[in-house]
Design a protein around this motif. Structure first.
Motif, short mmCIF file in Angstrom:
data_model
loop_
_atom_site.label_atom_id
_atom_site.label_comp_id
_atom_site.label_asym_id
_atom_site.label_seq_id
_atom_site.Cartn_x
_atom_site.Cartn_y
_atom_site.Cartn_z
N LYS A 149 1.57 -7.82 12.24
CA LYS A 149 2.60 -8.86 12.25
C LYS A 149 3.68 -8.57 11.22
CE LYS A 149 -0.25 -12.59 14.12
NZ LYS A 149 -0.95 -13.87 13.85
N LYS A 150 3.27 -8.01 10.09
CA LYS A 150 4.24 -7.66 9.05
C LYS A 150 5.17 -6.56 9.54
CE LYS A 150 2.96 -7.42 4.67
NZ LYS A 150 2.40 -6.89 3.38
N ILE A 151 4.58 -5.56 10.20
CA ILE A 151 5.38 -4.45 10.74
C ILE A 151 6.36 -4.97 11.78
CG2 ILE A 151 5.24 -2.38 12.18
CD1 ILE A 151 2.55 -1.78 10.73
N GLU A 152 5.88 -5.86 12.67
CA GLU A 152 6.74 -6.44 13.70
C GLU A 152 7.89 -7.20 13.05
OE1 GLU A 152 4.15 -8.80 16.08
OE2 GLU A 152 3.61 -7.15 17.42
N SER A 165 8.62 -7.36 1.15
CA SER A 165 9.26 -6.74 -0.01
C SER A 165 9.96 -5.45 0.40
CB SER A 165 8.21 -6.43 -1.08
OG SER A 165 7.31 -5.43 -0.61
N VAL A 166 10.83 -4.98 -0.48
CA VAL A 166 11.51 -3.70 -0.23
C VAL A 166 10.47 -2.57 -0.16
CG1 VAL A 166 13.14 -2.02 -1.16
CG2 VAL A 166 13.64 -4.46 -1.31
N ALA A 167 9.42 -2.70 -0.97
CA ALA A 167 8.35 -1.69 -0.95
C ALA A 167 7.69 -1.62 0.43
CB ALA A 167 7.30 -2.02 -2.01
N ASP A 168 7.52 -2.78 1.08
CA ASP A 168 6.94 -2.80 2.43
C ASP A 168 7.86 -2.08 3.42
OD1 ASP A 168 4.62 -4.27 1.81
OD2 ASP A 168 5.71 -6.17 1.92
N VAL A 169 9.16 -2.32 3.28
CA VAL A 169 10.13 -1.67 4.17
C VAL A 169 10.13 -0.16 3.94
CG1 VAL A 169 12.57 -1.51 4.85
CG2 VAL A 169 11.58 -3.74 4.25
N ASN A 170 10.11 0.23 2.67
CA ASN A 170 10.08 1.65 2.33
C ASN A 170 8.83 2.32 2.90
OD1 ASN A 170 12.45 1.41 0.90
ND2 ASN A 170 11.45 1.18 -1.10
N ARG A 171 7.70 1.61 2.80
CA ARG A 171 6.43 2.15 3.31
C ARG A 171 6.51 2.42 4.81
NH1 ARG A 171 3.44 -1.79 1.66
NH2 ARG A 171 3.39 -1.07 -0.49
N LEU A 172 7.13 1.49 5.54
CA LEU A 172 7.25 1.65 6.99
C LEU A 172 8.18 2.80 7.35
CD1 LEU A 172 6.31 0.43 9.69
CD2 LEU A 172 8.35 -1.02 9.66
N VAL A 173 9.27 2.92 6.61
CA VAL A 173 10.20 4.02 6.85
C VAL A 173 9.50 5.36 6.60
CG1 VAL A 173 12.34 5.14 6.06
CG2 VAL A 173 12.24 2.64 6.29
N ASN A 174 8.73 5.43 5.52
CA ASN A 174 7.99 6.66 5.21
C ASN A 174 6.96 6.98 6.29
OD1 ASN A 174 9.38 7.06 2.83
ND2 ASN A 174 7.88 5.95 1.57
N GLN A 175 6.37 5.92 6.83
CA GLN A 175 5.36 6.11 7.88
C GLN A 175 6.01 6.73 9.13
OE1 GLN A 175 3.13 2.53 8.60
NE2 GLN A 175 1.71 3.50 10.00
N LEU A 176 7.19 6.24 9.49
CA LEU A 176 7.91 6.78 10.63
C LEU A 176 8.29 8.25 10.38
CD1 LEU A 176 9.28 6.25 13.42
CD2 LEU A 176 11.36 5.71 12.14
N ASN A 177 8.77 8.52 9.16
CA ASN A 177 9.15 9.89 8.82
C ASN A 177 7.95 10.83 8.89
OD1 ASN A 177 11.82 9.16 8.38
ND2 ASN A 177 11.54 8.80 6.19
N GLN A 178 6.79 10.36 8.44
CA GLN A 178 5.57 11.18 8.48
C GLN A 178 5.15 11.48 9.91
OE1 GLN A 178 3.68 12.70 6.11
NE2 GLN A 178 5.29 12.17 4.67
#
Length: 450
Positions: A372-375, A407-420
């Motif tokens: 739900k957070k990712i969505e 949080s911005v950290a959550d957004v950064n984590r998702l962006v990194n996940q996509l990049n990985q």
């Protein structure tokens, strides 16, 4: 389920791994620990005694004592013996015996609250996936909510349900339902009987009369795995009156110790045919002793995982995403689609338990809340941002975090996940000799197995 037992058994195997050779002394010590682990898991003591005796006889063999990898040989012996007490290697009893002259009649029996009505619906759903025309029968005349529940499940599945709210004769309802099934050319009839105690003589007599009236091809006893050895004892008592053909264990996703699953075949002599692994309709599967033994020992269950993926992911969805992955990589919309595919397969925790080495990892929040957070994060992006992660500067990330309540950290984590994920795709391309060799069919298979 089996988490504690798995921990204890792995502790035994780690100790053996430190041994240069197996001898009578360290085998005896290991078996004492295995015996204690099984008893603490609420496995029937007679089953434990036979199991330990059989493992000991094989572990003391010359081949094992001279082995260069004593821990691996011992694990294999334990695995093979687990398979035996769960049903055996050549296990084909777990299938529904379909009548050559339809309809095949299946009668469900068990205690009230064991999950009998839900299991009736889940079994209907499983058979419908096999292209069977199924009729559910509301045979519980004592609990009006059971009829409502079955009719709700029927609507959810798109399955015909036979009920007679005015009748107080369960035997007549079953007979009338069978006639209706014949007229409407049903392949399978599943009769959901009323829950009853094995000591209730009147209700037990009623279910015996129902059995005599419809002559079922299968009588499946539904037991709650959370009740441990009580489930085994009740199954044994029911079997004496009904001669069940198989057993369904529900709530296998719970935190019960697993003793019922390990004991029920040996004690009752009846095969465990299906297990309920969650609350959703799709979280219901045929039981395979070898796969369950692998899960207990932490070896995972890749076969079931792939089967579940094949059932849950549409070929068209996998093809489209595979083609895009091969050419351009994924964007956030694709990531959202992929998470939805995974959710169709069941809870993330149940999926992790099937992957070797990850079965004991606690997922914590990495479940429904995390999805739900990712969505929320992706839905807070503009259409352009979803398509191109490179434009997500610090200002955009702050806005997305505010909009999604994260949080911005959550957004950064998702962006990194996509990049990985995209980095992994590029590495796969290189290994296969370039993008022109990375065809959609290969990527589709990858999508269905990851």
């Amino acid at each position: 389920m089996f988490a504690t037992l798995n921990d204890k058994l792995n502790g035994v195997f780690k100790r053996l791994k430190k041994q240069v050779r197996l001898d009578e002394s360290n085998i005896t010590e290991a078996l004492k620990m295995v015996r204690m682990a099984l008893l603490e898991a609420d496995v029937n003591y007679k089953v434990v005694k036979n199991f330990i005796g059989s493992v000991q006889a094989k572990a003391m063999g010359e081949e094992v004592l001279k082995s260069l990898t004593p821990d691996q040989v011992f694990i294999k012996i334990v695995h093979d013996e687990l398979v035996e007490i769960l049903g055996g290697k050549d296990y084909d009893e777990g299938k529904i015996r379909l009548n050559s002259q339809p309809p095949t009649v299946i009668m469900m029996a068990g205690l009230q609250g064991s999950g009998k009505t839900t299991s009736s619906g889940k079994l209907a759903g499983l058979l419908m996936k096999q292209k069977r025309n199924v009729l559910l029968v509301a045979g519980d005349i004592y609990r009006p909510a059971a009829i409502d529940q079955l009719e709700t499940l029927g609507k959810q599945l798109g399955c015909d349900v036979y009920s007679d709210r005015d009748s107080r004769d369960a035997v007549k309802i079953a007979k009338d339902a069978l006639e209706y099934a014949k007229k409407t050319a049903k392949d399978v009839v599943i009769i959901d009987t009323a829950g009853r105690l094995h000591i209730d003589e009147e209700l037990m007599a009623e279910i015996v009369r129902t059995k005599e009236a419809v002559n079922p091809d299968e009588i499946l006893f539904v037991a709650d795995a959370m009740t441990g050895q009580d489930a085994v004892n009740v199954a044994k008592a029911f079997n004496e009156s009904l001669e069940a053909t198989g057993i369904i264990l529900t709530k296998m996703d719970g935190d019960a110790r697993g003793g019922a699953a390990l004991s029920i075949k040996e004690v009752t002599g009846k095969p465990l045919k299906f297990i309920g692994t969650g609350e959703k309709m799709g979280e219901f599967e045929a039981f395979y002793p070898d796969r369950m033994a692998s899960r207990i020992l932490g070896m995972g269950d890749i076969v079931t995982l792939v089967e579940r993926a094949q059932e849950s992911i549409e070929d068209g969805d996998a093809e489209d995403m595979a083609e895009k992955m091969a050419k351009h990589g994924l964007d956030f919309d694709d990531m959202l689609k992929q998470f939805k595919m995974i959710k169709k397969m069941g809870s993330l925790e149940s999926i992790m338990r099937m992957i070797p080495g990850l079965n004991n990892i606690s997922m914590g929040d990495m479940d429904e809340k995390q999805f739900k957070k990712i969505e929320a994060i992706i839905f807070s992006m503009t259409r352009q941002e979803r398509k191109n992660a490179k434009i997500l500067n610090s200002g955009r990330r702050k806005r997305i975090a505010r909009g999604s309540g994260t949080s911005v950290a959550d957004v950064n984590r998702l962006v990194n996940q996509l990049n990985q994920m995209n980095k992994m795709m590029k590495q796969m391309k290189k290994k296969l000799g370039g993008s022109n060799k990375l065809n959609p069919a290969m990527m589709r298979d990858f999508l269905k197995m990851r």
